[in-house]
Design an enzyme around this catalytic site. Structure first.
Site, PDB file in Angstrom:
ATOM      1  N   LYS A 199       0.945  -1.069   0.037  1.00 54.79           N
ATOM      2  CA  LYS A 199       0.051  -0.126   0.140  1.00 54.79           C
ATOM      3  C   LYS A 199       0.886   1.134  -0.001  1.00 54.79           C
ATOM      4  CE  LYS A 199      -3.551   2.457   2.644  1.00 54.79           C
ATOM      5  NZ  LYS A 199      -4.417   2.519   3.892  1.00 54.79           N
ATOM      6  N   GLU A 205      10.818  -4.641   3.836  1.00 52.13           N
ATOM      7  CA  GLU A 205      11.096  -6.017   3.443  1.00 52.13           C
ATOM      8  C   GLU A 205      10.402  -6.212   2.142  1.00 52.13           C
ATOM      9  OE1 GLU A 205       9.380  -4.720   6.337  1.00 52.13           O
ATOM     10  OE2 GLU A 205       9.278  -6.227   7.815  1.00 52.13           O
TER      11      GLU A 205
HETATM   12  O1  F6P Z   1       2.199  -3.965   9.960  1.00 55.71           O
HETATM   13  C1  F6P Z   1       2.196  -2.754   9.745  1.00 55.71           C
HETATM   14  C2  F6P Z   1       1.775  -2.479   8.214  1.00 55.71           C
HETATM   15  O2  F6P Z   1       1.511  -1.254   7.562  1.00 55.71           O
HETATM   16  C3  F6P Z   1       0.358  -3.331   7.966  1.00 55.71           C
HETATM   17  O3  F6P Z   1      -0.806  -2.314   8.394  1.00 55.71           O
HETATM   18  C4  F6P Z   1       0.413  -3.514   6.546  1.00 55.71           C
HETATM   19  O4  F6P Z   1      -0.550  -4.486   5.999  1.00 55.71           O
HETATM   20  C5  F6P Z   1       1.889  -3.880   6.379  1.00 55.71           C
HETATM   21  O5  F6P Z   1       2.641  -3.084   7.172  1.00 55.71           O
HETATM   22  C6  F6P Z   1       2.361  -3.667   4.821  1.00 55.71           C
HETATM   23  O6  F6P Z   1       2.457  -2.528   4.504  1.00 55.71           O
HETATM   24  P1  F6P Z   1       2.470  -1.891   2.865  1.00 55.71           P
HETATM   25  O7  F6P Z   1       0.903  -2.610   2.241  1.00 55.71           O
HETATM   26  O8  F6P Z   1       2.257  -0.804   2.900  1.00 55.71           O
HETATM   27  O9  F6P Z   1       3.623  -2.706   2.358  1.00 55.71           O
END
Ligand code: F6P
Length: 538
Positions: A199, A205
């Site tokens: 998102k 990671e």
């Molecule tokens: O764990 C924190 C968080 O922001 C979650 O809410 C989210 O699903 C995950 O990390 C991955 O975030 P992104 O989709 O922005 O990579």
């Protein structure tokens, strides 16, 4: 005014009441303490709750103005107050004619357009119409994401394996190279697509894994091969395109979709690749059915509300600090992990919406494993341990292997037996007295059961939406924000500082003695390993 404190006082008077006696007192208890909706049977009769207690919990629902809050969520109110955002994951699965305007933009219409774009891409990949320039077909998809950008699709792909007839889908989430390496070493870059799901498109990671996978693609088919096989799923379109994703292969979604609530939209692309657009639509239909039930059913027949109330009863009132999710359905093996994020990242909070310290415990610890495996691992504690753990069972009447129906008979018998024996203890029918204390199971261990005919895309959609709404119910009663997750930021900040110490030998200025000792151990072991390797290569 019913408060949790008055409910706790009420509970003290009945906490030692044998649940089984509630059945003696009311032969139709199972009918009163269950609800059947659109093929789902939710049975909450095996918990220590009587009519008076249920009425008090329902009074709590009305006093927390739950109905207004439910409508506010579906309407797109900015209920995620700390980020000033709506929580509109329901717009990703609403009806074709629905319109939900956020800042003059129809979020539902946008979601439908994106869904159609997803369906076109997926249909082209699955049919071979969209194929590698080098020929052949795309046979594998690697979903690269973490948290809500992984747990939802990974759980759903496993759950709906009987419906998978497209490319094989693999999930890389952990930054530990063991995972991405273990996946890529078995795949051919020429016939593999990457779905980079993030998102924010800032999660370290995911970016590290995506970079490694992109390099793997380039090494295999050349730089030109990247654009035709890397798909971006993000709210951060600019960052996705900067990563090298072809704008035609970027699928965006609004910031009003929380990560842990996002499987219904572009984050579900890997799932759609596996099961196809039609089954994905059915998945959405199941969730929409649960949405409609949640918005319209009276509280005492409303499964998400009732499931939420059992959570409040067991956690906040009885003080049971954890909850076991026990799917007697092997393909739901990842459901406990999915619900860990859904429940603990949503409701693992310590201040109320107005910023005041909560006066109640908030999220319980969520854990669990599929049955019957758990029976040979932790059910001992569930039956005889000193801590009472409410268990939430899930079971299908029919399996997907008709030729192995006798397996399913044993599975179902064990599931029902566990719920019954947790309640009754070892006093079956004849109420035998077991003198040997070591063998005594006191019973009175509460559990609920969610039963359904078969684990289909529609049913899975119902189940996931049901749990999303139960988390909402608990958060609404506790008056907390279930849609932000500021607590995860602190670890990222510390990791950024320590990365320099681990990878570049920087001094851990200001760190505690333990962290310094651990860094020194890592450095020493790495030094010795380098020396060992150099001498063995000499
Ligand atoms: O764990 C924190 C968080 O922001 C979650 O809410 C989210 O699903 C995950 O990390 C991955 O975030 P992104 O989709 O922005 O990579």
């Amino acid at each position: 005014m019913t408060s949790l404190n008055s409910l706790r006082r009420m509970w003290k008077g009945v906490c030692n009441r044998p649940i089984i006696e509630l059945f003696d007192a009311d032969p139709e208890r199972q009918d009163r303490f269950s609800a059947e909706v659109d093929g789902l049977l939710f049975d909450y009769s095996k918990i220590n709750l009587d009519g008076e207690g249920l009425n008090s919990l329902i009074a709590l629902v009305h006093e927390s103005r739950l109905s207004e809050k439910i409508e506010g969520m579906f309407r797109g109110d900015r209920i995620n107050t700390t980020e000033n955002r709506p929580a509109l994951h329901t717009a990703l699965r609403c009806s074709d004619e629905a319109e939900i305007f956020i800042d003059e933009v129809d979020a539902a219409g946008e979601a439908r357009q994106t869904l159609e774009r997803m369906e076109e891409l997926v249909a082209n990949v699955r049919s071979g119409h969209l194929a590698p320039a080098s020929g052949g077909r795309f046979t594998d998809v690697v979903n690269i994401g973490i948290g809500g950008s992984d747990l939802g699709p990974a759980m759903a792909v496993e759950a709906l394996a009987p419906y998978a007839d497209g490319p094989s889908v693999h999930f890389a989430s952990n930054v530990d190279g063991a995972q991405i390496n273990g996946i890529l070493q078995n795949l051919d870059p020429a016939t593999t697509m990457l779905v980079v799901a993030s998102k924010s498109f800032r999660t370290i990671e995911t970016l590290i894994n995506a970079g490694t996978a992109r390099d793997w693609i380039e090494a295999g088919v050349g730089k030109s091969g990247i654009r035709e096989r890397v798909i971006g799923v993000s709210n951060n379109i600019v960052a996705a395109e900067a990563f090298g994703v072809d704008p035609n292969l970027v699928f965006g979604f609004g910031d009003w979709v929380g990560g842990r609530f996002s499987v219904w939209g572009p984050v579900g692309l890997s799932l759609m690749m596996a099961i196809g657009p039609l089954h994905f639509r059915s998945f959405l239909d199941g969730a929409r059915s649960m949405d409609s039930h949640f918005r319209t059913a009276p509280a005492d027949r409303n499964i998400p509300i009732l499931l939420g109330l059992t959570g409040i009863l067991h956690n906040q009132i009885c003080g049971y600090g954890s909850r076991a999710i026990l799917p007697y359905d092997q393909r739901l093996a990842k459901l406990p992990a999915y619900l860990q994020q859904l429940e603990m990242e949503s409701n693992g909070k310590s201040v109320t919406l107005d910023g005041k310290p909560v006066r109640e415990h908030t999220a319980p610890v969520i854990w669990g494993e599929p049955g019957t495996n758990g029976q040979h691992a932790f059910h001992q504690m569930l039956h005889q341990g000193t801590r009472i753990v409410p268990c939430e069972f899930l079971v299908a009447a029919v399996g997907h292997e008709p030729e192995l129906a006798h397996h399913h008979d044993i599975l179902v018998a064990n599931c029902l037996a566990q719920a019954q024996s947790l309640m009754e203890g070892n006093a079956p029918m004849g109420r035998q007295n077991v003198t040997d204390r070591h063998k005594k199971c006191n019973g009175n261990r509460p559990s609920t059961m969610l039963a359904y005919r078969k684990l289909t895309p529609y049913v899975l959609g119902q189940i996931i939406a049901l749990y999303e709404h139960r988390v909402f119910v608990e958060g609404a009663i506790l008056d907390i924000n279930s849609f932000d997750q500021w607590g995860v930021e602190i670890g990222k900040q510390f990791a950024t500082k320590l990365l320099g110490c681990v990878s570049r030998g920087e001094e851990p200025v200001g760190a505690d003695g333990s962290t310094k000792m651990l860094l020194e151990f890592i450095r020493r072991e790495r030094r010795d390993e380098r020396e060992r390797c150099s001498t063995s290569n000499a």
